[in-house]
Design a protein around this motif. Structure first.
Motif, short mmCIF file in Angstrom:
data_model
loop_
_atom_site.label_atom_id
_atom_site.label_comp_id
_atom_site.label_asym_id
_atom_site.label_seq_id
_atom_site.Cartn_x
_atom_site.Cartn_y
_atom_site.Cartn_z
N VAL A 168 40.65 31.35 40.07
CA VAL A 168 40.15 32.23 40.88
C VAL A 168 41.41 32.50 41.73
CG1 VAL A 168 38.79 32.56 43.08
CG2 VAL A 168 37.70 31.48 41.12
N ILE A 169 41.80 33.69 42.11
CA ILE A 169 42.86 34.16 42.84
C ILE A 169 42.40 35.13 44.02
CG2 ILE A 169 45.07 35.62 42.76
CD1 ILE A 169 45.40 35.01 39.85
N ARG A 170 42.70 34.77 45.31
CA ARG A 170 42.20 35.46 46.37
C ARG A 170 43.57 36.20 47.08
NH1 ARG A 170 37.30 32.90 49.65
NH2 ARG A 170 37.77 34.81 50.76
N ALA A 171 43.27 37.30 47.53
CA ALA A 171 44.46 37.86 48.28
C ALA A 171 43.84 38.75 49.36
CB ALA A 171 45.04 38.82 47.18
N LEU A 203 41.16 49.40 50.14
CA LEU A 203 41.54 49.36 48.93
C LEU A 203 40.45 48.88 48.02
CD1 LEU A 203 44.12 49.29 46.97
CD2 LEU A 203 44.54 47.08 47.60
N ARG A 204 39.73 47.94 48.49
CA ARG A 204 38.68 47.56 47.69
C ARG A 204 37.64 48.73 47.18
NH1 ARG A 204 34.25 42.77 49.18
NH2 ARG A 204 36.18 42.39 50.36
N ASP A 205 37.38 49.58 48.03
CA ASP A 205 36.61 50.79 47.57
C ASP A 205 37.46 51.69 46.64
OD1 ASP A 205 34.65 50.08 49.21
OD2 ASP A 205 35.14 51.27 50.95
N GLN A 206 38.71 51.75 46.63
CA GLN A 206 39.49 52.44 45.79
C GLN A 206 39.42 51.87 44.33
OE1 GLN A 206 43.26 52.50 47.71
NE2 GLN A 206 42.82 54.67 48.38
N VAL A 207 39.48 50.32 44.35
CA VAL A 207 39.52 49.67 43.08
C VAL A 207 38.22 49.84 42.69
CG1 VAL A 207 39.40 47.15 42.15
CG2 VAL A 207 41.28 47.99 43.73
N LYS A 208 36.84 49.59 43.20
CA LYS A 208 35.63 49.97 42.79
C LYS A 208 35.49 51.19 41.92
CE LYS A 208 33.03 46.77 45.94
NZ LYS A 208 31.83 46.76 46.74
N ALA A 209 35.91 52.26 42.54
CA ALA A 209 35.90 53.56 42.47
C ALA A 209 36.81 53.80 40.83
CB ALA A 209 36.25 54.68 43.31
N GLN A 242 35.13 54.55 37.18
CA GLN A 242 35.77 55.65 36.42
C GLN A 242 36.15 55.27 35.10
OE1 GLN A 242 38.84 57.51 38.70
NE2 GLN A 242 37.30 58.73 40.10
N LYS A 243 36.65 53.99 34.84
CA LYS A 243 37.11 53.75 33.63
C LYS A 243 35.94 52.92 33.01
CE LYS A 243 41.52 54.78 34.45
NZ LYS A 243 42.14 55.78 33.53
N GLY A 244 35.10 52.74 33.49
CA GLY A 244 34.04 51.71 32.84
C GLY A 244 34.22 50.35 32.54
N MET A 245 34.63 49.80 33.70
CA MET A 245 34.91 48.31 33.81
C MET A 245 34.73 47.63 35.08
SD MET A 245 39.31 48.22 33.93
CE MET A 245 39.45 49.16 32.43
N SER A 246 34.53 46.60 35.18
CA SER A 246 34.28 45.78 36.51
C SER A 246 35.81 45.77 37.62
CB SER A 246 34.09 44.41 36.31
OG SER A 246 34.94 43.65 35.82
N SER A 247 35.49 45.86 38.71
CA SER A 247 36.86 45.70 39.68
C SER A 247 37.45 44.38 39.10
CB SER A 247 36.21 45.61 40.85
OG SER A 247 35.49 46.60 41.61
N ALA A 248 36.91 43.30 38.85
CA ALA A 248 37.82 42.12 38.36
C ALA A 248 38.53 42.42 37.24
CB ALA A 248 36.85 40.99 38.17
N GLU A 249 37.94 42.97 36.12
CA GLU A 249 38.68 43.48 35.16
C GLU A 249 39.70 44.33 35.46
OE1 GLU A 249 37.80 45.11 30.56
OE2 GLU A 249 36.15 45.14 32.10
N LEU A 250 39.68 45.50 36.05
CA LEU A 250 40.93 46.24 36.55
C LEU A 250 41.81 45.59 37.16
CD1 LEU A 250 41.92 49.30 36.92
CD2 LEU A 250 40.61 48.98 39.10
N ILE A 251 41.67 44.58 38.29
CA ILE A 251 42.45 43.88 38.85
C ILE A 251 43.30 42.96 37.68
CG2 ILE A 251 42.94 42.04 40.54
CD1 ILE A 251 40.61 43.43 42.00
N ARG A 252 42.73 42.09 36.96
CA ARG A 252 43.16 41.47 35.96
C ARG A 252 44.39 42.00 35.08
NH1 ARG A 252 38.35 38.74 35.44
NH2 ARG A 252 37.64 40.26 33.54
#
Length: 62
Positions: free
Chosen positions: A13-16, A22-28, A32-42
């Protein structure tokens, strides 16, 4: 033989902290890409490491 601790492939687990919104931007973007926020961040972190490190993806552990 590999040890299975039951936490799956991504057990670290990495926390930042991030700026508000930014969280809402990542979720959006993830939606759009059909993936989870965690997957996008990884993906973003591993891509950044691969593109900025000597040795590329090998040093990123991907």
């Amino acid at each position: 033989m590999q040890f299975d601790d039951g936490r799956g492939e991504f057990s670290d687990v990495i926390r930042a902290r991030a700026p508000r919104g930014l969280r809402d931007q990542v979720k959006a973007v993830a939606a759009q890409k059909g993936m989870s926020s965690a997957e996008l961040i990884r993906l973003a972190i591993t891509s950044y490491i691969a593109n900025t490190s000597e040795g590329g993806a090998a040093s990123a552990g991907v």
